[in-house]
Design a protein around this motif. Structure first.
Motif, PDB file in Angstrom:
ATOM      1  N   THR A  61     106.137  25.026  26.809  1.00  0.00           N
ATOM      2  CA  THR A  61     107.130  24.586  27.794  1.00  0.00           C
ATOM      3  C   THR A  61     107.747  25.793  28.491  1.00  0.00           C
ATOM      4  O   THR A  61     107.728  25.899  29.727  1.00  0.00           O
ATOM      5  N   GLU A  95      97.604  31.533  24.370  1.00  0.00           N
ATOM      6  CA  GLU A  95      97.954  30.225  23.816  1.00  0.00           C
ATOM      7  C   GLU A  95      96.945  29.832  22.728  1.00  0.00           C
ATOM      8  O   GLU A  95      95.733  29.878  22.967  1.00  0.00           O
ATOM      9  N   SER A  99     104.900  21.678  23.314  1.00  0.00           N
ATOM     10  CA  SER A  99     105.510  20.404  22.921  1.00  0.00           C
ATOM     11  C   SER A  99     105.829  19.527  24.128  1.00  0.00           C
ATOM     12  O   SER A  99     106.021  18.314  23.976  1.00  0.00           O
ATOM     13  N   GLN A 147     114.160  19.193  26.363  1.00  0.00           N
ATOM     14  CA  GLN A 147     113.229  19.851  27.274  1.00  0.00           C
ATOM     15  C   GLN A 147     113.869  20.334  28.574  1.00  0.00           C
ATOM     16  O   GLN A 147     113.512  21.411  29.069  1.00  0.00           O
TER      17      GLN A 147
HETATM   18  C1  LIG Z   1     107.010  14.983  19.050  1.00  0.00           C
HETATM   19  C2  LIG Z   1     108.089  15.522  19.933  1.00  0.00           C
HETATM   20  C3  LIG Z   1     108.829  14.656  20.729  1.00  0.00           C
HETATM   21  C4  LIG Z   1     109.825  15.176  21.556  1.00  0.00           C
HETATM   22  N1  LIG Z   1     110.432  14.352  22.453  1.00  0.00           N
HETATM   23  C5  LIG Z   1     111.235  14.889  23.404  1.00  0.00           C
HETATM   24  C6  LIG Z   1     111.695  14.099  24.487  1.00  0.00           C
HETATM   25  O1  LIG Z   1     111.367  12.918  24.609  1.00  0.00           O
HETATM   26  N2  LIG Z   1     112.491  14.703  25.412  1.00  0.00           N
HETATM   27  C7  LIG Z   1     112.859  16.010  25.311  1.00  0.00           C
HETATM   28  O2  LIG Z   1     113.620  16.481  26.145  1.00  0.00           O
HETATM   29  N3  LIG Z   1     112.429  16.785  24.295  1.00  0.00           N
HETATM   30  C8  LIG Z   1     111.593  16.254  23.369  1.00  0.00           C
HETATM   31  N4  LIG Z   1     111.079  17.057  22.403  1.00  0.00           N
HETATM   32  C9  LIG Z   1     111.516  18.463  22.339  1.00  0.00           C
HETATM   33  C10 LIG Z   1     110.909  19.355  23.406  1.00  0.00           C
HETATM   34  O3  LIG Z   1     109.644  18.894  23.812  1.00  0.00           O
HETATM   35  C11 LIG Z   1     110.801  20.784  22.840  1.00  0.00           C
HETATM   36  O4  LIG Z   1     112.072  21.190  22.395  1.00  0.00           O
HETATM   37  C12 LIG Z   1     110.305  21.799  23.861  1.00  0.00           C
HETATM   38  O5  LIG Z   1     109.127  21.344  24.457  1.00  0.00           O
HETATM   39  C13 LIG Z   1     110.072  23.125  23.152  1.00  0.00           C
HETATM   40  O6  LIG Z   1     109.612  24.082  24.068  1.00  0.00           O
HETATM   41  P1  LIG Z   1     109.275  25.566  23.586  1.00  0.00           P
HETATM   42  O7  LIG Z   1     108.850  26.315  24.774  1.00  0.00           O
HETATM   43  O8  LIG Z   1     110.398  26.055  22.759  1.00  0.00           O
HETATM   44  O9  LIG Z   1     108.063  25.390  22.557  1.00  0.00           O
HETATM   45  P2  LIG Z   1     106.596  24.730  22.803  1.00  0.00           P
HETATM   46  O10 LIG Z   1     106.584  23.924  24.045  1.00  0.00           O
HETATM   47  O11 LIG Z   1     106.247  24.044  21.539  1.00  0.00           O
HETATM   48  O12 LIG Z   1     105.673  25.994  23.044  1.00  0.00           O
HETATM   49  C14 LIG Z   1     105.248  26.887  22.058  1.00  0.00           C
HETATM   50  C15 LIG Z   1     103.816  27.267  22.374  1.00  0.00           C
HETATM   51  O13 LIG Z   1     103.462  28.400  21.613  1.00  0.00           O
HETATM   52  C16 LIG Z   1     102.143  28.225  21.102  1.00  0.00           C
HETATM   53  N5  LIG Z   1     102.024  29.062  19.911  1.00  0.00           N
HETATM   54  C17 LIG Z   1     102.735  28.976  18.768  1.00  0.00           C
HETATM   55  N6  LIG Z   1     102.349  29.929  17.898  1.00  0.00           N
HETATM   56  C18 LIG Z   1     101.380  30.644  18.520  1.00  0.00           C
HETATM   57  C19 LIG Z   1     100.572  31.766  18.155  1.00  0.00           C
HETATM   58  N7  LIG Z   1     100.684  32.353  16.949  1.00  0.00           N
HETATM   59  N8  LIG Z   1      99.667  32.251  19.046  1.00  0.00           N
HETATM   60  C20 LIG Z   1      99.525  31.682  20.274  1.00  0.00           C
HETATM   61  N9  LIG Z   1     100.241  30.604  20.660  1.00  0.00           N
HETATM   62  C21 LIG Z   1     101.165  30.098  19.806  1.00  0.00           C
HETATM   63  C22 LIG Z   1     102.077  26.737  20.828  1.00  0.00           C
HETATM   64  O14 LIG Z   1     100.759  26.257  20.704  1.00  0.00           O
HETATM   65  C23 LIG Z   1     102.814  26.173  22.018  1.00  0.00           C
HETATM   66  O15 LIG Z   1     101.960  25.925  23.107  1.00  0.00           O
HETATM   67  C24 LIG Z   1     110.104  16.574  21.540  1.00  0.00           C
HETATM   68  C25 LIG Z   1     109.361  17.431  20.732  1.00  0.00           C
HETATM   69  C26 LIG Z   1     108.344  16.921  19.945  1.00  0.00           C
HETATM   70  C27 LIG Z   1     107.523  17.870  19.124  1.00  0.00           C
END
Ligand SMILES: Cc1cc2nc3c(=O)[nH]c(=O)nc-3n(C[C@H](O)[C@H](O)[C@H](O)COP(=O)(O)OP(=O)(O)OC[C@H]3O[C@@H](n4cnc5c(N)ncnc54)[C@H](O)[C@@H]3O)c2cc1C
Length: 606
Positions: A19, A40, A94, A585
């Motif tokens: 995200t 990724e 996510s 999100q």
């Molecule tokens: C099942 C579920 C339902 C949800 N429902 C909602 C909703 O309806 N509305 C809402 O607002 N929020 C919702 N959320 C929360 C929201 O989606 C997340 O808080 C947000 O997307 C997190 O973003 P991020 O960038 O922190 O992490 P992410 O989007 O998870 O990104 C992390 C990325 O890093 C990559 N990664 C991790 N480790 C490594 C590594 N060692 N090497 C290479 N790549 C790696 C992962 O594959 C991933 O692509 C939900 C979350 C989940 C899991």
């Protein structure tokens, strides 16, 4: 993988194409002079119907093609349950698997980030970035009437941002009943929650593009439009194991190590490494790289670079209680998909014209203050166990708890979110997310969910091995703070009032008193025991690389730079110091938009 370029060293290396990671990559590469690599671990699934069809979201949970399939250690205060923790493993992270709720934190939630010691963090400061990531699309007149969307103040919503969001043109009987039920409880929404203030029950926006009813998320909205830029290289199936540092003076991040199918590679970053691996991946990678508590890392053979015991601590998550009710005969719920003919027809319909039950996700939400969920005559007060005060706590936690207590006493601040899942659930099987959103009981069910917005419990995520492929130990310590049990119990009791209020009660058997097998009527005596047994994660972990002053457990400063090293930022949900209300999100996108602007400003020497 996007087209190869001859560049082997980049200005910026982004770890995690999720995200936040894709948001930053897209914004940085708007400047053609800047080169960016995104690493990724998952694949690009942006043309996969399982990702794009809103109604198929839960099909991805527990499937390693889409989901990391993490789980917690047994939760001592939650009946010893192991809770499954899906996280998106694919481009978009996510945002590719979430349940599409497009909600906003409160004004005070973000102002609180500033009050915790983060200069220039406030609702007013983050507002332009909410707008930049949002493309609100108004509903048709029929949908506006059915879902009672008149609360929307369209002047507050971004119209030309990245993520398409609106109201589903396909909706069911429960969606239509929801806002009227809250209005009948005198809890109808009192404005557009986009203003950071309004509370009440309403039909929620979801991030679905009305053209074809497709999920709009980081991969389709940020990555695809930028994909062909020669200055962007996105490397999928790339598991990052370590950040590399130069040895001069203060350590400076210079690149990353990663592997593809077991072959190791190194990628150099001339300007910055940006860690966006999410609330589980980011603390794991920091620790694997030597940034974390020395006494955790050295016994594992990881050489300490910066001894910071804040890494992986301060884990918070939204927790909820579901209650399952039996739907009146003839009302569609997702349980109808047990019949392969019904599921097949829905799939055909979605593929052929983007309509039908797979074209939508749940849309019902209520943001409620503590005063609004207490039973009539009950006075709002701080939880019994907090009456001793906040003595003896470390300064960082004391400040956080003081803010949560303020929220409990404030009639205008959200303490609970209530929502629905239009199917039965199996909370006692929470360790297996392939079973959580279905039930083996025959019949059609409707689940009401009550979420605790500002929990007191704090947990941790730490590496248990120097090997990136061994998952870290995830211990959210759900319900370890007695106050969470007390407040969540009151929220659970309030759900019963909602279920027995018309018009929702008219859609449920026994007027909202017939339960899915396994659930039962709750009262003051049995509710706490129920809460400990049935508690669930809303999958909103945050706080593990907290943006806080270092003395208060911080890992990054207010510009998201990691303490003690140069050239390294963390930008994702892990930096949230304290949970906001509602779903996360919109805030992750906004934080990433803001960080991208700072990174470009630094480049230009502003
Ligand atoms: C099942 C579920 C339902 C949800 N429902 C909602 C909703 O309806 N509305 C809402 O607002 N929020 C919702 N959320 C929360 C929201 O989606 C997340 O808080 C947000 O997307 C997190 O973003 P991020 O960038 O922190 O992490 P992410 O989007 O998870 O990104 C992390 C990325 O890093 C990559 N990664 C991790 N480790 C490594 C590594 N060692 N090497 C290479 N790549 C790696 C992962 O594959 C991933 O692509 C939900 C979350 C989940 C899991």
């Amino acid at each position: 993988m996007s087209p190869m370029t001859s560049i082997s060293t980049f200005d910026y290396a982004i770890i995690g194409g999720g995200t936040a990671g894709l948001t930053i990559a897209a914004r940085l590469t708007e400047n053609p002079a800047v080169t960016v690599a995104v690493l990724e671990a998952g694949l690009d699934r942006s043309d996969d119907v399982t990702v794009l069809a809103p109604g198929l979201a839960t099909v991805m949970y527990g499937n390693p093609e889409y989901d990391w399939i993490y789980e917690t250690v047994p939760q001592i205060s939650a009946n010893g349950q192991v809770i499954g923790m899906p996280r998106g493993k694919q481009l978009g992270g996510s945002s590719a698997i979430n349940l599409l709720f497009w909600t906003h934190s409160s004004r005070k939630d973000i102002d609180n980030w500033g009050r915790l010691g983060n200069k220039d963090w406030s609702w007013d400061a983050i507002l332009p970035y909410f707008e930049r990531s949002e493309k609100y699309i108004a509903p048709s007149a029929g949908t506006a009437r059915d879902l009672n969307t008149s609360y929307i103040n369209s002047s507050l919503h971004g119209r030309s941002g990245a993520i398409g969001n609106g109201f589903p043109e396909t909706h069911g009987e429960f969606d239509v009943a929801w806002p009227q039920t809250y209005a009948n409880l005198d809890l109808g929404v009192d404005g557009d929650p986009r203003d950071g203030v309004a509370l009440g029950g309403y039909t929620n926006l979801i991030n679905v593009d009305p053209i074809g009813s497709k999920r709009s998320y980081a991969a389709t909205a940020y990555y695809l439009p930028a994909k062909e830029r020669p200055n962007l290289r996105v490397i999928t199936n790339a598991m990052v194991s370590k950040i590399l540092f130069s040895k001069e003076h203060a350590p400076t991040a210079t690149g990353v190590e990663y592997s593809i199918n077991g072959t190791n590679y190194t990628l150099m970053a001339k300007r910055e490494v940006i860690l966006s691996a999410g609330s589980i991946g980011s603390p794991q990678i920091l620790e694997l790289s030597g940034i974390g508590a020395k006494n955790i890392l050295e016994p594992l053979g990881i050489k300490s670079v910066i001894d910071n015991p804040g890494v992986g601590e301060n884990l918070q998550d939204h927790i909820y209680i579901p209650i399952g009710y039996e739907a009146m005969d003839g009302i569609f719920t997702f349980d109808s998909f047990r019949d392969p003919a019904v599921a097949g027809a829905a799939f055909e319909r979605y593929i052929s014209n983007g309509t039908g039950p797979l074209a939508t996700g749940a849309t019902s939400s209520a943001l409620l203050s503590y005063a609004q969920i207490l039973s009539s005559g009950e006075k709002r007060s701080i939880p019994k166990c907090m009456s001793r005060g906040l003595h003896g706590l470390n300064p960082g936690l004391r400040e956080q708890y003081a803010l949560i207590l303020e929220d409990l006493l404030d009639p205008n601040e959200c303490v609970a979110q209530e929502l629905d899942v239009p199917s039965g659930m199996s909370p006692l099987l929470a360790n297996d997310t392939t079973k959580l959103f279905v039930t083996s009981s025959p019949g059609n069910y409707f689940s009401l969910l009550g979420v605790l917005e500002h929990p007191f419990s704090r947990g941790s995520i730490h590496v248990s091995s120097p090997n990136v492929n061994i998952y870290p130990t995830i211990d959210p310590r759900y319900l370890s703070h007695e106050a969470d049990v007390e407040i969540l119990s009151k929220i659970a009791l309030h759900l019963q009032t909602v279920a027995t209020t018309a018009p929702l009660s008219q859609k449920l058997k026994g007027g909202g008193t017939v339960y899915q097998p396994g659930y039962y009527h709750l009262n003051e005596t049995n509710v706490e025991d129920f809460v400990r047994k049935y508690v669930q994660s809303e999958f909103h972990p945050i706080g593990t690389c907290a943006m806080l002053p270092k003395a208060k457990g911080g890992v990054v400063d207010e510009k998201l730079s990691v303490y003690g090293v140069k050239g390294l930022r963390v930008v994702d949900a892990s930096i949230f110091p304290i949970l906001p209300r509602a779903n996360l999100q919109t805030l992750v996108y906004a934080v990433a938009e803001r960080a991208a602007e700072w990174i470009l400003e630094d480049l230009e020497g502003r």
